[in-house]
Design a protein around this motif. Structure first.
Motif, PDB file in Angstrom:
ATOM      1  N   ARG A 121       4.687  13.258  -3.108  1.00  0.00           N
ATOM      2  CA  ARG A 121       4.930  14.344  -2.148  1.00  0.00           C
ATOM      3  C   ARG A 121       4.017  14.261  -0.934  1.00  0.00           C
ATOM      4  NH1 ARG A 121       6.131  20.012  -4.896  1.00  0.00           N
ATOM      5  NH2 ARG A 121       5.712  20.517  -2.743  1.00  0.00           N
ATOM      6  N   ILE A 122       3.352  13.152  -0.734  1.00  0.00           N
ATOM      7  CA  ILE A 122       2.462  13.019   0.412  1.00  0.00           C
ATOM      8  C   ILE A 122       3.279  13.175   1.697  1.00  0.00           C
ATOM      9  CG2 ILE A 122       2.658  10.492   0.450  1.00  0.00           C
ATOM     10  CD1 ILE A 122      -0.273  10.388   1.386  1.00  0.00           C
ATOM     11  N   PRO A 123       2.796  13.979   2.631  1.00  0.00           N
ATOM     12  CA  PRO A 123       3.515  14.096   3.913  1.00  0.00           C
ATOM     13  C   PRO A 123       3.576  12.735   4.617  1.00  0.00           C
ATOM     14  CG  PRO A 123       1.882  15.843   3.677  1.00  0.00           C
ATOM     15  CD  PRO A 123       1.648  14.873   2.553  1.00  0.00           C
ATOM     16  N   LYS A 124       4.665  12.510   5.302  1.00  0.00           N
ATOM     17  CA  LYS A 124       4.850  11.219   5.970  1.00  0.00           C
ATOM     18  C   LYS A 124       3.736  10.929   6.966  1.00  0.00           C
ATOM     19  CE  LYS A 124       9.796  11.001   5.283  1.00  0.00           C
ATOM     20  NZ  LYS A 124      10.082  12.260   4.632  1.00  0.00           N
ATOM     21  N   ALA A 125       3.249  11.946   7.655  1.00  0.00           N
ATOM     22  CA  ALA A 125       2.153  11.740   8.616  1.00  0.00           C
ATOM     23  C   ALA A 125       0.890  11.285   7.894  1.00  0.00           C
ATOM     24  CB  ALA A 125       1.884  13.014   9.403  1.00  0.00           C
ATOM     25  N   ALA A 126       0.618  11.870   6.736  1.00  0.00           N
ATOM     26  CA  ALA A 126      -0.569  11.479   5.969  1.00  0.00           C
ATOM     27  C   ALA A 126      -0.398  10.065   5.421  1.00  0.00           C
ATOM     28  CB  ALA A 126      -0.812  12.468   4.831  1.00  0.00           C
ATOM     29  N   LEU A 127       0.807   9.734   4.992  1.00  0.00           N
ATOM     30  CA  LEU A 127       1.067   8.372   4.512  1.00  0.00           C
ATOM     31  C   LEU A 127       0.851   7.371   5.640  1.00  0.00           C
ATOM     32  CD1 LEU A 127       2.088   6.425   2.303  1.00  0.00           C
ATOM     33  CD2 LEU A 127       4.419   6.911   3.102  1.00  0.00           C
ATOM     34  N   ALA A 128       1.379   7.666   6.813  1.00  0.00           N
ATOM     35  CA  ALA A 128       1.221   6.778   7.961  1.00  0.00           C
ATOM     36  C   ALA A 128      -0.257   6.572   8.283  1.00  0.00           C
ATOM     37  CB  ALA A 128       1.952   7.356   9.171  1.00  0.00           C
ATOM     38  N   GLU A 129      -1.014   7.656   8.251  1.00  0.00           N
ATOM     39  CA  GLU A 129      -2.453   7.549   8.534  1.00  0.00           C
ATOM     40  C   GLU A 129      -3.153   6.681   7.484  1.00  0.00           C
ATOM     41  OE1 GLU A 129      -6.240  10.552   8.559  1.00  0.00           O
ATOM     42  OE2 GLU A 129      -4.383  11.266   9.516  1.00  0.00           O
TER      43      GLU A 129
ATOM     44  N   THR B 167       6.459   6.704  13.201  1.00  0.00           N
ATOM     45  CA  THR B 167       7.772   6.051  13.280  1.00  0.00           C
ATOM     46  C   THR B 167       7.801   4.703  12.562  1.00  0.00           C
ATOM     47  OG1 THR B 167       8.314   7.232  15.306  1.00  0.00           O
ATOM     48  CG2 THR B 167       9.575   5.229  14.845  1.00  0.00           C
ATOM     49  N   PRO B 168       6.854   3.792  12.800  1.00  0.00           N
ATOM     50  CA  PRO B 168       6.890   2.529  12.059  1.00  0.00           C
ATOM     51  C   PRO B 168       6.725   2.729  10.543  1.00  0.00           C
ATOM     52  CG  PRO B 168       5.443   2.327  13.952  1.00  0.00           C
ATOM     53  CD  PRO B 168       5.834   3.768  13.839  1.00  0.00           C
ATOM     54  N   CYS B 169       5.942   3.710  10.148  1.00  0.00           N
ATOM     55  CA  CYS B 169       5.765   3.982   8.720  1.00  0.00           C
ATOM     56  C   CYS B 169       7.089   4.458   8.129  1.00  0.00           C
ATOM     57  CB  CYS B 169       4.664   5.011   8.511  1.00  0.00           C
ATOM     58  SG  CYS B 169       4.307   5.305   6.758  1.00  0.00           S
ATOM     59  N   TRP B 170       7.745   5.380   8.833  1.00  0.00           N
ATOM     60  CA  TRP B 170       9.034   5.892   8.386  1.00  0.00           C
ATOM     61  C   TRP B 170      10.064   4.768   8.294  1.00  0.00           C
ATOM     62  CZ3 TRP B 170      11.536   9.374   5.893  1.00  0.00           C
ATOM     63  CH2 TRP B 170      12.891   9.584   6.105  1.00  0.00           C
ATOM     64  N   GLU B 171      10.072   3.846   9.268  1.00  0.00           N
ATOM     65  CA  GLU B 171      11.007   2.712   9.247  1.00  0.00           C
ATOM     66  C   GLU B 171      10.752   1.812   8.042  1.00  0.00           C
ATOM     67  OE1 GLU B 171      10.417   1.008  13.119  1.00  0.00           O
ATOM     68  OE2 GLU B 171      11.673   2.540  14.097  1.00  0.00           O
ATOM     69  N   ARG B 172       9.482   1.569   7.731  1.00  0.00           N
ATOM     70  CA  ARG B 172       9.148   0.773   6.541  1.00  0.00           C
ATOM     71  C   ARG B 172       9.638   1.470   5.275  1.00  0.00           C
ATOM     72  NH1 ARG B 172       4.857  -3.163   6.553  1.00  0.00           N
ATOM     73  NH2 ARG B 172       4.261  -3.637   8.680  1.00  0.00           N
TER      74      ARG B 172
ATOM     75  N   LYS C 141       0.835  -1.205   0.000  1.00  0.00           N
ATOM     76  CA  LYS C 141       0.000   0.000   0.000  1.00  0.00           C
ATOM     77  C   LYS C 141       0.868   1.254   0.000  1.00  0.00           C
ATOM     78  CE  LYS C 141      -4.201   1.895   1.879  1.00  0.00           C
ATOM     79  NZ  LYS C 141      -5.345   1.704   2.729  1.00  0.00           N
ATOM     80  N   ILE C 142       1.946   1.254   0.763  1.00  0.00           N
ATOM     81  CA  ILE C 142       2.877   2.382   0.771  1.00  0.00           C
ATOM     82  C   ILE C 142       3.412   2.614  -0.639  1.00  0.00           C
ATOM     83  CG2 ILE C 142       5.196   3.109   1.511  1.00  0.00           C
ATOM     84  CD1 ILE C 142       4.542   1.807   4.264  1.00  0.00           C
TER      85      ILE C 142
END
Length: 167
Positions: A28-36, A43-48, A18-19
């Motif tokens: 350009r999606i913000p990392k917080a929006a991607l994680a959501e 943090t786990p999204c960023w690690e992935r 999905k990522i």
């Protein structure tokens, strides 16, 4: 769905897929929006994301530039058959293709031809001049066929969800 393994041995689960799918369409999606969107904390999204980058699954981030922004252009697909099939002949042709900025994509293919190239030029006259220049370089072109694009129909990112399925 069990986690498919990429060619480099990295296991991809549904969230990884999905990522990848989201990033292809919204780089350009913000990392917080991607994680959501993938139902993870930041943090786990960023690690992935870092794992996918480090594994070479994500090669780069880039903008999709509208070809229409540059006014009228001509897209041509060209099939090429080369004279000889020795390794040095393939290398000579491929080196010339790499050095030609108007050739934006090129694939070596099996069958009755050797290569399919995608070219972007301003006009058909520019295309003809380009081909004449390639022929003059004596890079081994035996025969070529040209196909001018009259209407783009489909141009989409990789179907990550389909490619990631286990066979």
């Amino acid at each position: 769905m069990s986690a498919p393994k990429a060619d480099n041995g990295v296991r991809l689960d549904d969230r990884d897929i999905k990522i990848l799918s989201i990033l292809q369409r919204e780089g350009r999606i913000p990392k917080a929006a991607l994680a959501e969107r993938v139902n993870l904390s930041a943090t786990p999204c960023w690690e992935r994301l870092r794992r996918l980058e480090d594994a070479g699954i994500i090669e780069s981030y880039q903008a999709v530039v509208s070809i229409k922004a540059f006014g009228p252009v001509t897209i041509v697909f060209m099939q090429v058959e080369i004279d000889s099939h020795r390794q040095e002949d393939f290398a000579t042709f491929q080196d010339a293709i790499e050095a030609t900025p108007e050739i934006v994509e090129c694939w070596g293919v099996g069958g009755g031809i050797d290569y399919i190239c995608k070219l972007i030029v301003r006009t058909l006259d520019d295309y003809q001049a380009l081909v004449e220049g390639l022929l003059a370089q004596d890079i081994g072109i035996k025969r070529y066929y040209s196909y001018v694009v009259t209407q783009p129909i489909k141009n989409v990112p990789l179907p990550v969800e389909l490619l990631a399925r286990e066979s």
